[in-house]
Design an enzyme around this catalytic site. Structure first.
Site, PDB file in Angstrom:
ATOM      1  N   GLU A 133      27.190  65.074  21.254  1.00  0.00           N
ATOM      2  CA  GLU A 133      26.363  65.815  20.304  1.00  0.00           C
ATOM      3  C   GLU A 133      26.539  67.293  20.591  1.00  0.00           C
ATOM      4  OE1 GLU A 133      22.542  63.063  19.490  1.00  0.00           O
ATOM      5  OE2 GLU A 133      22.956  63.488  21.600  1.00  0.00           O
ATOM      6  N   MET A 137      23.157  72.008  24.826  1.00  0.00           N
ATOM      7  CA  MET A 137      24.293  71.681  23.959  1.00  0.00           C
ATOM      8  C   MET A 137      25.579  71.887  24.748  1.00  0.00           C
ATOM      9  SD  MET A 137      26.945  72.521  21.685  1.00  0.00           S
ATOM     10  CE  MET A 137      27.693  73.842  22.549  1.00  0.00           C
ATOM     11  N   PRO A 138      26.478  70.996  24.866  1.00  0.00           N
ATOM     12  CA  PRO A 138      26.389  69.679  24.249  1.00  0.00           C
ATOM     13  C   PRO A 138      25.721  68.627  25.144  1.00  0.00           C
ATOM     14  CG  PRO A 138      28.564  69.979  25.164  1.00  0.00           C
ATOM     15  CD  PRO A 138      27.806  71.239  25.437  1.00  0.00           C
ATOM     16  N   MET A 139      25.396  67.522  24.476  1.00  0.00           N
ATOM     17  CA  MET A 139      24.788  66.358  25.138  1.00  0.00           C
ATOM     18  C   MET A 139      25.806  65.212  25.022  1.00  0.00           C
ATOM     19  SD  MET A 139      21.884  65.126  26.353  1.00  0.00           S
ATOM     20  CE  MET A 139      22.319  63.631  27.259  1.00  0.00           C
TER      21      MET A 139
END
Lengths: 61, 61, 61, 61, 61, 61
Positions: C7, B1-3
């Site tokens: 994300e 996280m994050p992507m």
């Protein structure tokens, strides 16, 4: 439903993808309670020059 | 996280992508409070014949 | 162009997102040579019960 | 690598997701030859009012 | 095939989505030569606090 | 807003894509009440060896 996308480094064989979609579809149906015809899987082959982890492109790690 | 996924027109150099992932990873960690190892970035090069804006393919604008 | 999707775990503040999009847009324009009006960024807040790493949901790690 | 996204109708239990990511991670590692720590899975719960098949929203099928 | 994802600001009505998927499926089949049963459409409602254009979140533009 | 992604088998002609984005942009604006300049569409051509339905790669169905 469900719709599954798999991003992975390019270079996996057709045989690996064939086994992967068989197993993944079977397990998806078993666990999520759905029919095989409801499962779509799309692979996206990613070049190592297009994927970075921890601030470095995989091509240069 | 994050992507993080970045869709962009094809044609950017390896040098541009290298600088981009360095800077983006550093700023992501600073602002979102995470470790570099938690940051993945995937580029997707898109042909101008595959991207439309305002009803026209970019290849024809 | 470019189109950026981020994300991340839910829970980041509006202030963090505001700074992130300012910085990311500025650096994108500088490195990839484009206008700010060409940059779109979409955040997708993901619950820890919906993100797994190494076979475990983040909610349970 | 790999990064897996699963879009599915909302309503699956935490227990189903927990088993799904365990099995999917294990099979991914076995077939694609990678370490568990390399596998990320993100679920996206989709409302039936947001998924259409054959021209009809699932909420109305 | 095809699989269509539509990201849009939240707030569109069920009626708008219903008409949209009907028309989009019909035109997709006509132009791309496929059966309605082959067309899936997923909407993703995005909050204005999660979409930035030109460096500003839409919630603040 | 909106941002539309279309995954489809590779092999569609430029003429099909041109008509598709014209029609899709026009109908999107009419139904969702937005300006053409707000509509972006990205095609992703997928090889039949990268798309599985019901547990089989399309290349082998």
């Amino acid at each position: 439903m469900p719709m599954i996308h798999v991003e992975l480094f390019e270079g996996r064989s057709g045989e690996q993808k064939r086994e992967f979609v068989e197993v993944l579809t079977r397990e998806t149906c078993r666990i999520l309670k759905c029919e095989p015809a409801a499962v779509d899987i799309i692979f996206q082959d990613v070049k190592k020059s297009n994927w970075a982890h921890a601030g470095k492109l995989a091509a240069e790690s």
